[in-house]
Design a protein around this motif. Structure first.
Motif, PDB file in Angstrom:
ATOM      1  N   PHE A 175      43.484 135.774 -25.356  1.00 37.34           N
ATOM      2  CA  PHE A 175      42.189 135.471 -25.068  1.00 37.34           C
ATOM      3  C   PHE A 175      41.930 136.095 -23.668  1.00 37.34           C
ATOM      4  O   PHE A 175      40.926 136.803 -23.207  1.00 37.34           O
ATOM      5  CB  PHE A 175      41.728 133.970 -25.152  1.00 37.34           C
ATOM      6  CG  PHE A 175      40.998 133.661 -26.403  1.00 37.34           C
ATOM      7  CD1 PHE A 175      39.643 133.625 -26.472  1.00 37.34           C
ATOM      8  CD2 PHE A 175      41.669 133.267 -27.502  1.00 37.34           C
ATOM      9  CE1 PHE A 175      39.009 133.218 -27.414  1.00 37.34           C
ATOM     10  CE2 PHE A 175      40.868 133.169 -28.679  1.00 37.34           C
ATOM     11  CZ  PHE A 175      39.517 133.003 -28.290  1.00 37.34           C
ATOM     12  N   GLU A 176      43.031 135.511 -22.878  1.00 36.24           N
ATOM     13  CA  GLU A 176      43.095 135.898 -21.231  1.00 36.24           C
ATOM     14  C   GLU A 176      43.092 137.437 -21.187  1.00 36.24           C
ATOM     15  O   GLU A 176      42.276 137.857 -20.278  1.00 36.24           O
ATOM     16  CB  GLU A 176      43.967 135.169 -20.507  1.00 36.24           C
ATOM     17  CG  GLU A 176      43.714 133.760 -20.477  1.00 36.24           C
ATOM     18  CD  GLU A 176      45.161 132.966 -19.800  1.00 36.24           C
ATOM     19  OE1 GLU A 176      45.162 132.228 -19.009  1.00 36.24           O
ATOM     20  OE2 GLU A 176      46.398 133.446 -20.023  1.00 36.24           O
ATOM     21  N   THR A 177      43.931 138.234 -21.648  1.00 40.84           N
ATOM     22  CA  THR A 177      44.084 139.632 -21.761  1.00 40.84           C
ATOM     23  C   THR A 177      42.867 140.539 -22.167  1.00 40.84           C
ATOM     24  O   THR A 177      42.245 141.273 -21.558  1.00 40.84           O
ATOM     25  CB  THR A 177      45.273 139.957 -22.234  1.00 40.84           C
ATOM     26  OG1 THR A 177      46.369 139.099 -21.770  1.00 40.84           O
ATOM     27  CG2 THR A 177      45.536 141.543 -22.166  1.00 40.84           C
ATOM     28  N   GLN A 178      42.371 139.766 -23.521  1.00 39.82           N
ATOM     29  CA  GLN A 178      41.455 140.819 -24.057  1.00 39.82           C
ATOM     30  C   GLN A 178      39.968 140.498 -24.039  1.00 39.82           C
ATOM     31  O   GLN A 178      39.163 141.317 -23.662  1.00 39.82           O
ATOM     32  CB  GLN A 178      41.943 140.364 -25.555  1.00 39.82           C
ATOM     33  CG  GLN A 178      40.838 141.269 -26.710  1.00 39.82           C
ATOM     34  CD  GLN A 178      41.328 141.032 -28.095  1.00 39.82           C
ATOM     35  OE1 GLN A 178      42.414 140.255 -28.380  1.00 39.82           O
ATOM     36  NE2 GLN A 178      40.776 141.630 -28.980  1.00 39.82           N
ATOM     37  N   MET A 179      39.761 139.340 -23.639  1.00 40.94           N
ATOM     38  CA  MET A 179      38.166 138.634 -23.372  1.00 40.94           C
ATOM     39  C   MET A 179      38.070 138.258 -21.863  1.00 40.94           C
ATOM     40  O   MET A 179      37.114 138.851 -21.148  1.00 40.94           O
ATOM     41  CB  MET A 179      38.067 137.447 -24.403  1.00 40.94           C
ATOM     42  CG  MET A 179      36.367 137.154 -24.402  1.00 40.94           C
ATOM     43  SD  MET A 179      36.389 135.630 -25.463  1.00 40.94           S
ATOM     44  CE  MET A 179      34.647 135.147 -24.830  1.00 40.94           C
ATOM     45  N   LEU A 180      38.688 137.519 -21.493  1.00 41.12           N
ATOM     46  CA  LEU A 180      38.311 136.730 -20.133  1.00 41.12           C
ATOM     47  C   LEU A 180      38.324 137.856 -19.029  1.00 41.12           C
ATOM     48  O   LEU A 180      37.707 137.895 -17.936  1.00 41.12           O
ATOM     49  CB  LEU A 180      39.272 135.421 -19.765  1.00 41.12           C
ATOM     50  CG  LEU A 180      38.755 134.132 -20.916  1.00 41.12           C
ATOM     51  CD1 LEU A 180      39.765 133.165 -20.513  1.00 41.12           C
ATOM     52  CD2 LEU A 180      37.616 134.155 -20.680  1.00 41.12           C
ATOM     53  N   SER A 181      39.408 138.637 -19.098  1.00 43.33           N
ATOM     54  CA  SER A 181      39.524 139.623 -17.935  1.00 43.33           C
ATOM     55  C   SER A 181      38.284 140.689 -17.991  1.00 43.33           C
ATOM     56  O   SER A 181      38.199 141.429 -16.982  1.00 43.33           O
ATOM     57  CB  SER A 181      40.959 140.390 -18.197  1.00 43.33           C
ATOM     58  OG  SER A 181      40.696 141.162 -19.550  1.00 43.33           O
ATOM     59  N   ALA A 182      37.579 140.507 -19.065  1.00 42.82           N
ATOM     60  CA  ALA A 182      36.268 141.582 -18.985  1.00 42.82           C
ATOM     61  C   ALA A 182      35.110 140.963 -18.311  1.00 42.82           C
ATOM     62  O   ALA A 182      34.275 141.762 -18.043  1.00 42.82           O
ATOM     63  CB  ALA A 182      35.965 141.963 -20.487  1.00 42.82           C
ATOM     64  N   PHE A 183      35.213 139.701 -18.094  1.00 38.29           N
ATOM     65  CA  PHE A 183      33.988 139.004 -17.092  1.00 38.29           C
ATOM     66  C   PHE A 183      34.141 138.978 -16.114  1.00 38.29           C
ATOM     67  O   PHE A 183      35.221 139.193 -15.145  1.00 38.29           O
ATOM     68  CB  PHE A 183      33.926 137.710 -18.016  1.00 38.29           C
ATOM     69  CG  PHE A 183      33.685 137.539 -19.058  1.00 38.29           C
ATOM     70  CD1 PHE A 183      32.394 137.691 -19.633  1.00 38.29           C
ATOM     71  CD2 PHE A 183      34.436 136.905 -20.197  1.00 38.29           C
ATOM     72  CE1 PHE A 183      32.087 137.396 -21.038  1.00 38.29           C
ATOM     73  CE2 PHE A 183      34.196 136.419 -21.423  1.00 38.29           C
ATOM     74  CZ  PHE A 183      32.900 136.998 -21.876  1.00 38.29           C
ATOM     75  N   PRO A 184      32.966 139.021 -15.332  1.00 33.78           N
ATOM     76  CA  PRO A 184      33.304 139.015 -13.668  1.00 33.78           C
ATOM     77  C   PRO A 184      33.749 137.782 -13.310  1.00 33.78           C
ATOM     78  O   PRO A 184      33.678 136.686 -13.953  1.00 33.78           O
ATOM     79  CB  PRO A 184      31.627 139.150 -13.107  1.00 33.78           C
ATOM     80  CG  PRO A 184      30.864 139.144 -14.290  1.00 33.78           C
ATOM     81  CD  PRO A 184      31.510 139.039 -15.531  1.00 33.78           C
ATOM     82  N   HIS A 185      34.486 137.777 -11.993  1.00 35.34           N
ATOM     83  CA  HIS A 185      34.946 136.406 -11.609  1.00 35.34           C
ATOM     84  C   HIS A 185      34.134 135.234 -11.170  1.00 35.34           C
ATOM     85  O   HIS A 185      34.472 134.350 -11.501  1.00 35.34           O
ATOM     86  CB  HIS A 185      35.816 136.562 -10.252  1.00 35.34           C
ATOM     87  CG  HIS A 185      36.483 135.802  -9.585  1.00 35.34           C
ATOM     88  ND1 HIS A 185      37.642 134.942 -10.349  1.00 35.34           N
ATOM     89  CD2 HIS A 185      36.011 134.953  -8.441  1.00 35.34           C
ATOM     90  CE1 HIS A 185      38.039 133.912  -9.528  1.00 35.34           C
ATOM     91  NE2 HIS A 185      37.104 134.056  -8.668  1.00 35.34           N
TER      92      HIS A 185
END
Length: 186
Positions: A89-99
């Motif tokens: 989830f962290e790699t695939q999804m959350l990293s795509a969102f702005p901080h």
């Protein structure tokens, strides 16, 4: 990019108080303008699968899709459910969102919803996790190894990318081509 997925099959289950659980199976992408035709006033929340819906299998969600998910979450609760581990989830999804993204309306369910995360301030907080016991783990792994031997799949005859069996704590996952197999090989 910037497109939503086309419905192939839809089923709805009615619950008391006018709540509906809708299941949508996806097949291909369609023009993103189709979201504008939906009447969201009666929808109380939405749930998505991660792989093959919000992003290609094991690849990062694109920026346009991340923007659309956040925009939807600003209007109603959004749940993302996947067999993937939290790390995925962290790699695939959350990293795509702005901080500075607003995640207050997002609920993330990893390992087939056996674990739930919600945003608490600046961090994702684990609300629950149903882990396998050591006895359950042994039983599952034994049954899996026996099935692989019985079917002749214990020794791959093709290229394998990464581990084929992964213990995610709350589920045991088997990937015939390996956990790191590229989408085009699956």
């Amino acid at each position: 990019n910037g497109r939503l997925y086309e419905r192939r099959q839809r089923s709805e289950v009615a619950y008391p108080e006018g709540l509906y659980l809708s299941t949508v199976h996806v097949q291909s992408r369609v023009n993103s303008d189709s979201i504008g035709a939906m009447d969201l006033r009666t929808v109380r929340g939405v749930a998505f699968d991660l792989d093959g819906t919000l992003a290609e299998s094991k690849t990062q969600m694109d920026a346009d899709m991340a923007h659309r998910v956040l925009r939807l979450a600003s209007r109603m609760p959004v749940a993302v459910i996947s067999g993937a581990s939290w790390k995925q989830f962290e790699t695939q999804m959350l990293s795509a969102f702005p901080h500075d993204a607003d995640f207050r309306n997002m609920y993330l369910f990893s390992t087939s919803a056996s674990t739930c995360y919600v945003r608490a301030g600046e961090v994702w907080e684990k609300k629950y996790e149903f882990r396998l016991t050591e006895s359950e783990r042994k039983h599952i792994l034994t049954a899996l190894h026996e099935a692989l031997i019985e079917t002749g799949l214990d020794t791959p005859t093709h290229r394998v990318w990464g581990e084929r069996i992964e213990d995610r704590g709350s589920q045991i996952t088997f990937s015939g081509l390996g956990q790191l197999a590229p989408p085009e090989e699956k």
